[in-house]
Design a protein around this motif. Structure first.
Motif, short mmCIF file in Angstrom:
data_model
loop_
_atom_site.label_atom_id
_atom_site.label_comp_id
_atom_site.label_asym_id
_atom_site.label_seq_id
_atom_site.Cartn_x
_atom_site.Cartn_y
_atom_site.Cartn_z
N LEU A 27 11.15 32.08 25.80
CA LEU A 27 10.30 31.00 26.31
C LEU A 27 11.05 29.68 26.36
O LEU A 27 10.85 28.87 27.25
N GLU A 28 11.95 29.46 25.40
CA GLU A 28 12.76 28.26 25.41
C GLU A 28 13.73 28.26 26.58
O GLU A 28 14.04 27.22 27.14
N GLU A 29 14.21 29.44 27.00
CA GLU A 29 15.16 29.57 28.11
C GLU A 29 14.48 29.52 29.47
O GLU A 29 15.07 29.06 30.44
N ASP A 34 9.99 30.09 36.37
CA ASP A 34 10.47 31.43 36.01
C ASP A 34 9.30 32.27 35.51
O ASP A 34 8.58 31.86 34.60
N THR A 35 9.10 33.44 36.09
CA THR A 35 8.00 34.32 35.68
C THR A 35 8.46 35.41 34.74
O THR A 35 7.68 36.25 34.34
N ILE A 39 16.71 36.48 28.02
CA ILE A 39 17.52 36.28 26.82
C ILE A 39 18.97 36.43 27.26
O ILE A 39 19.33 37.42 27.89
N TRP A 40 19.80 35.44 26.95
CA TRP A 40 21.21 35.47 27.33
C TRP A 40 22.07 35.83 26.13
O TRP A 40 21.86 35.32 25.04
N SER A 41 23.02 36.74 26.35
CA SER A 41 23.96 37.13 25.31
C SER A 41 25.31 37.39 25.95
O SER A 41 25.42 38.25 26.84
N ARG A 47 16.14 40.71 30.24
CA ARG A 47 14.78 40.25 30.45
C ARG A 47 13.80 41.05 29.60
O ARG A 47 13.94 42.25 29.46
N LEU A 48 12.83 40.35 29.04
CA LEU A 48 11.83 40.98 28.18
C LEU A 48 10.58 41.35 28.96
O LEU A 48 9.48 41.30 28.44
#
Length: 54
Positions: A27-29, A34-35, A39-41, A47-48
């Motif tokens: 949610l912070e990203e 954006d729908t 998560i970036w790694s 994507r969740l």
């Protein structure tokens, strides 16, 4: 129950508290437009989103 898709069709269940931590990070990203929940790694976006079977 939250699961992660792995290689060769394997799935791993993650604890609910860990899933909520990941959602909070996503949610912070995510921007307002954006729908999805990214998560970036190491330069890769995961994507969740819920994936429905066809």
């Amino acid at each position: 129950r939250p699961y992660l898709g792995l290689w060769r069709g394997l799935e791993a269940r993650i604890e609910r508290a860990v899933y909520y931590d990941l959602v909070e990070l996503a949610l912070e990203e995510a921007g307002e437009a954006d729908t999805s929940l990214p998560i970036w790694s190491d330069g890769t976006c995961f994507r969740l989103d819920r994936i429905e079977d066809a």
